[in-house]
Design a protein around this motif. Structure first.
Motif, short mmCIF file in Angstrom:
data_model
loop_
_atom_site.label_atom_id
_atom_site.label_comp_id
_atom_site.label_asym_id
_atom_site.label_seq_id
_atom_site.Cartn_x
_atom_site.Cartn_y
_atom_site.Cartn_z
N LEU A 99 41.12 22.98 36.89
CA LEU A 99 41.66 22.66 38.21
C LEU A 99 42.33 23.88 38.83
N LEU A 100 43.03 24.66 38.02
CA LEU A 100 43.66 25.88 38.52
C LEU A 100 42.61 26.85 39.06
N LEU A 101 41.53 27.04 38.31
CA LEU A 101 40.47 27.92 38.78
C LEU A 101 39.87 27.42 40.09
N LEU A 102 39.70 26.11 40.20
CA LEU A 102 39.17 25.54 41.44
C LEU A 102 40.11 25.82 42.61
N LEU A 103 41.41 25.64 42.40
CA LEU A 103 42.37 25.88 43.47
C LEU A 103 42.38 27.35 43.89
N VAL A 104 42.28 28.24 42.91
CA VAL A 104 42.25 29.67 43.22
C VAL A 104 41.00 30.02 44.03
N LEU A 105 39.85 29.49 43.61
CA LEU A 105 38.61 29.78 44.33
C LEU A 105 38.65 29.21 45.75
N VAL A 106 39.19 28.00 45.88
CA VAL A 106 39.31 27.41 47.22
C VAL A 106 40.21 28.27 48.10
N GLY A 107 41.31 28.75 47.53
CA GLY A 107 42.20 29.62 48.29
C GLY A 107 41.53 30.92 48.70
N LYS A 108 40.73 31.50 47.80
CA LYS A 108 40.03 32.74 48.12
C LYS A 108 39.00 32.51 49.23
N ILE A 109 38.28 31.39 49.14
CA ILE A 109 37.26 31.10 50.15
C ILE A 109 37.92 30.84 51.51
N ALA A 110 38.98 30.03 51.50
CA ALA A 110 39.65 29.70 52.76
C ALA A 110 40.34 30.91 53.37
N GLY A 111 40.83 31.81 52.52
CA GLY A 111 41.55 32.97 53.02
C GLY A 111 40.67 34.04 53.64
N ARG A 112 39.36 34.00 53.32
CA ARG A 112 38.41 34.97 53.89
C ARG A 112 38.84 36.42 53.66
N LYS A 113 39.34 36.68 52.45
CA LYS A 113 39.76 38.03 52.12
C LYS A 113 39.27 38.36 50.72
N GLY A 114 38.74 39.57 50.55
CA GLY A 114 38.24 39.97 49.25
C GLY A 114 37.00 39.19 48.85
N SER A 115 36.75 39.13 47.55
CA SER A 115 35.62 38.38 47.03
C SER A 115 36.13 37.31 46.09
N LEU A 116 35.20 36.50 45.56
CA LEU A 116 35.62 35.43 44.66
C LEU A 116 36.15 35.97 43.34
N LEU A 117 35.73 37.17 42.95
CA LEU A 117 36.13 37.72 41.66
C LEU A 117 37.18 38.81 41.78
N GLN A 118 37.44 39.29 42.97
CA GLN A 118 38.43 40.36 43.13
C GLN A 118 39.06 40.26 44.51
N GLY A 119 40.38 40.44 44.55
CA GLY A 119 41.09 40.34 45.81
C GLY A 119 41.28 38.90 46.22
N GLY A 120 41.57 38.69 47.48
CA GLY A 120 41.79 37.33 47.98
C GLY A 120 43.26 37.03 48.18
N VAL A 121 43.54 35.92 48.86
CA VAL A 121 44.91 35.58 49.20
C VAL A 121 45.68 35.02 48.01
N ILE A 122 44.99 34.69 46.93
CA ILE A 122 45.64 34.22 45.71
C ILE A 122 45.12 35.05 44.54
N SER A 123 46.03 35.58 43.75
CA SER A 123 45.64 36.39 42.60
C SER A 123 45.24 35.47 41.45
N GLY A 124 43.96 35.53 41.07
CA GLY A 124 43.49 34.72 39.95
C GLY A 124 44.08 35.18 38.63
N HIS A 125 44.20 36.50 38.44
CA HIS A 125 44.79 37.01 37.21
C HIS A 125 46.24 36.55 37.06
N SER A 126 46.99 36.63 38.14
CA SER A 126 48.37 36.18 38.10
C SER A 126 48.45 34.68 37.82
#
Length: 251
Positions: free
Chosen positions: A145-172
């Motif tokens: 579920l956490l991964l899903l939320l991160v991916l949704v945030g990255k897609i909605a934020g329209r920044k970076g890619s799904l694997l790097q960058g984005g409005v939510i740090s997946g690594h963090s």
């Protein structure tokens, strides 16, 4: 454009195209966003209520069915619009059938969810189930579920890619989720501080590498810790404090 340019050269490229299709549907289709958010909330409720694995799988299957039919509906509508922009009874008929398929799958998902959750809140089993320690499927379900939320945030934020960058740090988010699991399950302050410190180092590395901003790593940390608390601590608290007579305190 030649026919060969439409073909994926290897499985990795095919996978990337598939992910891009999902991301495009989420960005452009309001119903896709609604279904995804609804599924996330239902899945979270299932984790909090400690639903059995079979019932969780039933919810996941129904949610996947709704998302799949919604994507087919989107693809069919785009195909019809590509063929003709003018009104035609046949075009309307095709779109209506596709929308009807989504409606049937959504109604099915609602009915299955109602049956599952109605049985899950029975007083004689709920409190006893909630006070049980979390199992490995609960940890894994919350992680997915956490991964899903991160991916949704990255897609909605329209920044970076799904694997790097984005409005939510997946690594963090991943680092702080693991740290949260340790904090909530290991009653030793030194171990908890060490886990949080290591997670903070992961977040700091993303900022120093200029992949994420401070706000983005903090967002990942907050989402992860909140999810860990909801899934690991809230059920036990509810099981111990639900009032009588419907939810008697366990002896």
């Amino acid at each position: 454009m030649s026919h060969s340019t439409w073909r994926a050269k290897n499985p990795i490229v095919s996978f990337r195209h598939a992910v891009e299709g999902i991301a495009h549907a989420f960005r452009t289709q309001r119903n896709m966003r609604f279904h995804t958010i609804a599924f996330s909330l239902v899945f979270l409720a299932g984790l909090i209520l400690r639903l059995p694995r079979v019932e969780m799988l039933a919810l996941v299957f129904c949610a996947a069915l709704v998302l799949i039919t919604e994507m087919f509906n989107t693809a069919i509508e785009a195909t019809v619009d590509m063929i003709t922009q003018s009104y035609h009874p046949a075009a309307k008929f095709i779109k209506d059938i596709a929308a009807g398929a989504v409606l049937i799958s959504a109604i099915t998902a609602v009915l299955v969810g109602a049956v599952v959750f109605w049985g899950a809140v029975r007083p004689e089993t709920l409190s006893l189930r909630l006070i049980q320690p979390p199992t490995v499927p609960v940890f894994m379900g919350a992680f997915v579920l956490l991964l899903l939320l991160v991916l949704v945030g990255k897609i909605a934020g329209r920044k970076g890619s799904l694997l790097q960058g984005g409005v939510i740090s997946g690594h963090s988010a991943i680092a702080f989720y693991l740290a949260g699991v340790i904090v909530f399950l290991v009653p030793q302050p030194a171990v908890a501080l060490l886990a949080l410190g290591l997670a903070a180092l992961v977040a700091q590395s993303r900022v120093e590498a200029k992949i994420h901003t401070l706000r983005e790593v903090v967002a990942g940390a907050v989402i992860a810790l909140a999810l860990a608390a909801l899934v690991l601590k809230v059920p036990q608290w509810l099981g111990a404090h639900l009032p009588s007579p419907w939810f008697p305190h366990p002896k």
